[in-house]
Scaffold this motif. Structure first.
Motif, PDB file in Angstrom:
ATOM      1  N   LYS A  22       0.815  -1.221   0.000  1.00  0.00           N
ATOM      2  CA  LYS A  22       0.000   0.000   0.000  1.00  0.00           C
ATOM      3  C   LYS A  22       0.849   1.271   0.000  1.00  0.00           C
ATOM      4  O   LYS A  22       0.328   2.358  -0.145  1.00  0.00           O
ATOM      5  CB  LYS A  22      -0.934  -0.004   1.204  1.00  0.00           C
ATOM      6  N   ILE A  23       2.158   1.100   0.194  1.00  0.00           N
ATOM      7  CA  ILE A  23       3.023   2.282   0.163  1.00  0.00           C
ATOM      8  C   ILE A  23       2.993   2.853  -1.242  1.00  0.00           C
ATOM      9  O   ILE A  23       3.143   2.134  -2.221  1.00  0.00           O
ATOM     10  CB  ILE A  23       4.481   1.923   0.526  1.00  0.00           C
ATOM     11  N   ASP A  24       2.788   4.148  -1.337  1.00  0.00           N
ATOM     12  CA  ASP A  24       2.724   4.763  -2.645  1.00  0.00           C
ATOM     13  C   ASP A  24       3.467   6.089  -2.605  1.00  0.00           C
ATOM     14  O   ASP A  24       3.017   7.033  -1.985  1.00  0.00           O
ATOM     15  CB  ASP A  24       1.255   4.986  -3.038  1.00  0.00           C
ATOM     16  N   VAL A  25       4.631   6.102  -3.230  1.00  0.00           N
ATOM     17  CA  VAL A  25       5.366   7.370  -3.261  1.00  0.00           C
ATOM     18  C   VAL A  25       5.534   7.838  -4.703  1.00  0.00           C
ATOM     19  O   VAL A  25       6.449   8.573  -5.010  1.00  0.00           O
ATOM     20  CB  VAL A  25       6.746   7.276  -2.557  1.00  0.00           C
ATOM     21  N   GLY A  26       4.638   7.414  -5.540  1.00  0.00           N
ATOM     22  CA  GLY A  26       4.700   7.851  -6.933  1.00  0.00           C
ATOM     23  C   GLY A  26       5.078   6.721  -7.860  1.00  0.00           C
ATOM     24  O   GLY A  26       5.407   5.625  -7.416  1.00  0.00           O
ATOM     25  N   ASP A  27       5.018   7.000  -9.162  1.00  0.00           N
ATOM     26  CA  ASP A  27       5.203   5.960 -10.166  1.00  0.00           C
ATOM     27  C   ASP A  27       6.658   5.548 -10.353  1.00  0.00           C
ATOM     28  O   ASP A  27       6.939   4.462 -10.821  1.00  0.00           O
ATOM     29  CB  ASP A  27       4.676   6.452 -11.525  1.00  0.00           C
ATOM     30  N   GLU A  28       7.550   6.452 -10.019  1.00  0.00           N
ATOM     31  CA  GLU A  28       8.939   6.209 -10.368  1.00  0.00           C
ATOM     32  C   GLU A  28       9.584   5.091  -9.560  1.00  0.00           C
ATOM     33  O   GLU A  28      10.460   4.402 -10.049  1.00  0.00           O
ATOM     34  CB  GLU A  28       9.761   7.477 -10.180  1.00  0.00           C
ATOM     35  N   VAL A  29       9.193   4.973  -8.325  1.00  0.00           N
ATOM     36  CA  VAL A  29       9.810   3.940  -7.498  1.00  0.00           C
ATOM     37  C   VAL A  29       8.744   3.026  -6.924  1.00  0.00           C
ATOM     38  O   VAL A  29       7.622   3.438  -6.666  1.00  0.00           O
ATOM     39  CB  VAL A  29      10.647   4.548  -6.348  1.00  0.00           C
ATOM     40  N   GLY A  30       9.121   1.789  -6.735  1.00  0.00           N
ATOM     41  CA  GLY A  30       8.161   0.845  -6.204  1.00  0.00           C
ATOM     42  C   GLY A  30       8.859  -0.264  -5.450  1.00  0.00           C
ATOM     43  O   GLY A  30      10.083  -0.324  -5.386  1.00  0.00           O
ATOM     44  N   ILE A  31       8.025  -1.126  -4.878  1.00  0.00           N
ATOM     45  CA  ILE A  31       8.563  -2.220  -4.096  1.00  0.00           C
ATOM     46  C   ILE A  31       8.251  -3.515  -4.812  1.00  0.00           C
ATOM     47  O   ILE A  31       7.188  -3.663  -5.420  1.00  0.00           O
ATOM     48  CB  ILE A  31       7.878  -2.242  -2.724  1.00  0.00           C
ATOM     49  N   ARG A  32       9.189  -4.429  -4.731  1.00  0.00           N
ATOM     50  CA  ARG A  32       8.920  -5.729  -5.324  1.00  0.00           C
ATOM     51  C   ARG A  32       9.348  -6.772  -4.304  1.00  0.00           C
ATOM     52  O   ARG A  32      10.520  -6.847  -3.941  1.00  0.00           O
ATOM     53  CB  ARG A  32       9.726  -5.824  -6.603  1.00  0.00           C
ATOM     54  N   VAL A  33       8.392  -7.538  -3.813  1.00  0.00           N
ATOM     55  CA  VAL A  33       8.718  -8.606  -2.874  1.00  0.00           C
ATOM     56  C   VAL A  33       9.092  -9.828  -3.698  1.00  0.00           C
ATOM     57  O   VAL A  33       8.242 -10.405  -4.367  1.00  0.00           O
ATOM     58  CB  VAL A  33       7.526  -8.913  -1.950  1.00  0.00           C
ATOM     59  N   ILE A  34      10.362 -10.190  -3.689  1.00  0.00           N
ATOM     60  CA  ILE A  34      10.778 -11.285  -4.563  1.00  0.00           C
ATOM     61  C   ILE A  34      10.697 -12.636  -3.869  1.00  0.00           C
ATOM     62  O   ILE A  34      10.682 -13.669  -4.504  1.00  0.00           O
ATOM     63  CB  ILE A  34      12.200 -11.063  -5.134  1.00  0.00           C
ATOM     64  N   ASP A  35      10.642 -12.613  -2.539  1.00  0.00           N
ATOM     65  CA  ASP A  35      10.464 -13.876  -1.826  1.00  0.00           C
ATOM     66  C   ASP A  35       9.960 -13.582  -0.423  1.00  0.00           C
ATOM     67  O   ASP A  35      10.239 -12.520   0.119  1.00  0.00           O
ATOM     68  CB  ASP A  35      11.790 -14.643  -1.757  1.00  0.00           C
ATOM     69  N   ARG A  36       9.202 -14.503   0.126  1.00  0.00           N
ATOM     70  CA  ARG A  36       8.754 -14.340   1.503  1.00  0.00           C
ATOM     71  C   ARG A  36       8.660 -15.714   2.129  1.00  0.00           C
ATOM     72  O   ARG A  36       8.532 -16.722   1.425  1.00  0.00           O
ATOM     73  CB  ARG A  36       7.411 -13.602   1.601  1.00  0.00           C
ATOM     74  N   GLY A  37       8.741 -15.747   3.470  1.00  0.00           N
ATOM     75  CA  GLY A  37       8.644 -17.049   4.109  1.00  0.00           C
ATOM     76  C   GLY A  37       8.637 -16.935   5.617  1.00  0.00           C
ATOM     77  O   GLY A  37       8.869 -15.875   6.187  1.00  0.00           O
ATOM     78  N   GLU A  69      10.084   3.082   7.755  1.00  0.00           N
ATOM     79  CA  GLU A  69      11.465   3.144   7.294  1.00  0.00           C
ATOM     80  C   GLU A  69      11.587   2.839   5.809  1.00  0.00           C
ATOM     81  O   GLU A  69      12.385   3.442   5.104  1.00  0.00           O
ATOM     82  CB  GLU A  69      12.335   2.171   8.105  1.00  0.00           C
ATOM     83  N   ILE A  70      10.801   1.875   5.359  1.00  0.00           N
ATOM     84  CA  ILE A  70      10.882   1.515   3.948  1.00  0.00           C
ATOM     85  C   ILE A  70      10.328   2.633   3.079  1.00  0.00           C
ATOM     86  O   ILE A  70      10.861   2.957   2.024  1.00  0.00           O
ATOM     87  CB  ILE A  70      10.176   0.173   3.685  1.00  0.00           C
ATOM     88  N   GLU A  71       9.276   3.258   3.594  1.00  0.00           N
ATOM     89  CA  GLU A  71       8.714   4.389   2.865  1.00  0.00           C
ATOM     90  C   GLU A  71       9.752   5.504   2.745  1.00  0.00           C
ATOM     91  O   GLU A  71       9.927   6.105   1.688  1.00  0.00           O
ATOM     92  CB  GLU A  71       7.461   4.892   3.575  1.00  0.00           C
ATOM     93  N   ALA A  72      10.466   5.738   3.846  1.00  0.00           N
ATOM     94  CA  ALA A  72      11.496   6.774   3.844  1.00  0.00           C
ATOM     95  C   ALA A  72      12.600   6.425   2.853  1.00  0.00           C
ATOM     96  O   ALA A  72      13.088   7.279   2.110  1.00  0.00           O
ATOM     97  CB  ALA A  72      12.068   6.939   5.240  1.00  0.00           C
TER      98      ALA A  72
END
Ligand code: GDP
Length: 492
Positions: free
Chosen positions: A411-426, A479-482
C-alpha cells in the motif's frame, strides 16, 4: 491469477512455441514453462480472438472442492442442526492504545479462576468464559491485535471476526488508526463494541471519547445510539467483565451465531509456523462441525492427519467445537493465515486437494513476480535511468505477520517512479539461501521477529546484503517508505 504458457496453450489449442513468439513480438520474453499474469493472458486471448475469462481464486477453489464433492462455508443440514456458537472477537485500535495489554489481561484474568498456575500460550486465539445473566457464555478472541491481520484475512475472502472491540485510550482520544479500524470493521459489516481504555489515568476523559466516536457514527447507547461503550483499564483490570458482557449482549442483539457441530469440521487458519521440535503447527478456528484427533484435513495447500490438538493452555484436547481455536499438529507444511481448512474423507483426498492448491499457488506467485513491462518501456527507462525498484525478501515468525507486512508494504505509494517488489517471503529464520537470493537480485532482507541462522549474517556481510530487523509493522513500513522517498530523484 496467472497460468503457465504451456497450460494456456493446451486450453486454447495452439502451440506453446507460437505463444512465446507472439509474446516476444508484444515485447515480453517468456519461456513456455513460465507463468504469466492475467493481463498477459488477456492480451494473448485478444490476439487469438478468444474471450478470456479470468476466474477468481475463490471460484477456482470452489470448483476444485466441488470436484471432490465438497463445499466450504455452508453448514450442512437444516435449522434443527444448528446450535448457538460463541462470538469471535478481534481487538483493533490505534497503536499504543492498549490492544495487546487488553488481550493479555482478558486472557490471564480468565485463567486464574480456571486452573491455578496454568500458563497460557500464545497460539493466535483463545477462548474465555463469562457469566451473563447466570449463564456461562464463551467468547473467542483472535490474539493478534490490529487490523493488519484482520485485513490480510479479508483479502483472502475469509471472515473470522463476528465482533470488533475498538480500543480507544481515554487520555488520547480518537486517532487516525482508530478511524481506520472503524472503517475496516464497518466495511466488513462487523458490529463494534468500544472499549474506552486507560481510565485509571488522571487525564482520562471518557466522555470526550464518546463525543468523538459519535461523530464517526458510533453513537453510545446511553445517548440513544446502538453502540455499547465500556470504560476499562487493561492495566488495572478494571471492568473487563463488563466488556465481555457487552460483547455477548451485542452478539445476541445483532447476530445469529449458530453452527452445526455434528458435521465434518471446517474453519480458518489463524496462524501457522514451523516449530523446531513439532514440525508445522497451525492454529485453526473451527467455524462449523467438530474437529477431532485423527481427522484427515486439508488446510490451504497443506494437508495431513490431526496427530494432536492443543488448547491455549497447552493442554491436549481430543476435539474442538464451533468457534473453538485449537493448535493442530500433523500437517506437512504451514498454511497461511486466513486460508481455510476442511476435514475430508481420507488422507489421499486431502493430499490431492493440497497438491492442486500448491501448484496453483506456485503458478500465481510466479506470475505475480513477473513484472509485466514491455522491452521498449524497459529500455527507455533504463536509458533515462528513471524507473527504480526496491527488491525485498520478507521473513517473519508466523505466516500472519509476513502477510500483514506484505499487505501493508503493497500500500506504500510514493509515486510511479519507485516501487517495491517482494521477490520472496517465508516463515522462519533468515537463512543463507535468503542471503544468496538477496545478493543475486540486489534485495534487502526484512526480518520480522526473526533472527539469522547459521552463517547467514557472515555471508550477508561478505556479500554486502542488508538485513533489517523489526518487531513492529508500522516501523518497518515507515522506514521503507522513507528509503523509497530517498530513491526519488531530486527535481531541479
Ligand atoms: P497496543 O499498541 O495498542 O497493543 O498497546 P499496548 O497494549 O502495547 O499498550 C501501550 C502502552 O499503554 C503500554 O505501555 C501499556 O502498558 C499501556 N497501557 C495499556 N493499557 C493501559 C491502561 O489501561 N492504563 C494505563 N495507564 N496504561 C495502559
Amino acid at each position: 491469477r496467472g497460468a503457465s504458457l504451456t497450460d494456456f496453450a493446451e486450453k486454447v489449442g495452439v502451440d506453446a512455441a507460437q505463444l512465446v513468439q507472439m509474446l516476444f513480438h508484444l515485447g515480453e520474453m517468456v519461456t513456455a514453462t513460465e507463468s504469466v499474469n492475467d493481463e498477459t493472458l488477456e492480451l494473448l486471448g485478444e490476439e487469438l480472438n478468444y474471450v478470456i475469462q479470468i476466474v477468481s481464486p475463490e471460484d477456482e477453489d470452489r470448483e476444485l472442492l466441488e470436484s471432490f464433492d465438497l463445499e466450504f462455508g455452508e453448514d450442512e443440514g437444516g435449522e434443527e442442526d444448528l446450535v448457538v456458537r460463541p462470538p469471535v472477537v478481534t481487538v483493533m485500535g490505534h497503536v499504543d492504545h492498549g490492544k495487546t495489554k487488553l488481550l493479555d489481561a482478558l486472557r490471564s484474568a480468565n485463567v486464574v479462576d480456571k486452573e491455578a498456575g496454568g500458563i497460557t500460550q500464545h497460539i493466535g486465539a483463545y477462548q474465555v468464559t463469562t457469566d451473563v445473566d447466570d449463564n456461562e457464555r464463551r467468547i473467542t478472541f483472535i490474539d493478534t491485535p490490529g487490523h493488519e491481520a484482520f485485513t490480510a484475512m479479508r483479502a483472502r475472502g475469509a471472515q473470522a471476526t463476528d465482533i470488533a472491540i475498538l480500543v480507544v485510550a481515554a487520555n488520547d482520544g480518537v486517532m487516525p488508526q482508530t478511524v481506520e479500524a472503524l472503517n475496516h470493521a464497518k466495511a466488513a459489516g462487523v458490529p463494534i463494541v468500544v472499549a474506552v481504555n486507560k481510565i485509571d489515568l488522571p487525564e482520562a476523559d471518557p466522555t470526550k471519547v464518546r463525543g468523538q466516536m459519535a461523530e464517526y457514527g458510533l453513537v453510545p447507547e446511553e445517548y440513544g445510539g446502538d453502540t455499547m461503550f465500556v470504560d476499562v483499564s487493561a492495566k488495572s483490570e478494571l471492568n473487563l467483565d463488563r466488556l465481555l458482557e457487552a460483547v455477548v449482549l451485542t452478539a445476541d442483539a445483532s447476530l445469529d451465531l449458530r453452527a452445526n457441530p455434528t458435521q465434518d469440521a471446517q474453519g480458518l487458519v489463524v496462524e501457522a509456523h514451523l516449530d523446531r521440535g513439532r514440525g508445522p503447527v497451525a492454529t485453526v478456528l473451527v467455524q462449523r462441525g467438530t474437529l477431532r484427533v485423527g481427522d484427515s484435513i486439508v488446510a490451504g495447500p497443506a494437508y495431513g492427519r490431526v496427530r494432536a490438538m492443543l488448547d491455549e493452555h497447552g493442554d491436549n484436547i481430543e476435539e474442538a467445537d464451533p468457534s473453538r481455536p485449537a493448535m493442530v499438529l500433523g500437517l506437512n507444511a504451514a498454511p497461511g493465515a486466513g486460508q481455510n481448512f476442511i476435514v475430508v474423507e481420507d488422507d489421499r483426498m486431502a493430499r490431492q486437494i493440497a497438491e492442486k492448491r500448491e501448484a496453483r499457488e506456485r503458478a500465481a506467485m510466479q506470475a505475480k513476480r513477473r513484472v509485466r513491462r514491455s522491452l521498449e518501456d524497459f529500455m527507455a527507462s533504463m536509458e533515462k535511468g528513471e524507473s527504480q525498484e526496491l527488491n525485498l525478501i520478507l521473513k517473519g515468525d508466523v505466516s500472519g505477520s509476513v502477510e500483514a507486512l506484505e499487505d501493508a508494504l503493497s500500500k506504500i505509494d510514493v509515486g510511479d517512479e519507485v516501487g517495491i517488489r517482494v521477490i520472496d517471503r517465508g516463515v522462519g529464520a533468515i537463512t543463507e539461501t535468503n542471503v544468496d537470493l538477496a545478493a543475486a537480485s540486489d534485495a534487502i532482507i526484512i526480518g520480522f521477529n526473526v533472527r539469522p541462522q547459521g552463517k547467514a549474517t557472515e555471508m550477508a556481510d561478505r556479500e554486502g546484503v542488508e538485513i533489517r530487523y523489526y518487531s513492529v509493522i508500522y516501523q518497518a513500513i515507515e522506514e521503507i517508505e522513507a528509503a523509497l522517498k530517498g530513491m526519488l530523484k531530486p527535481e531541479y
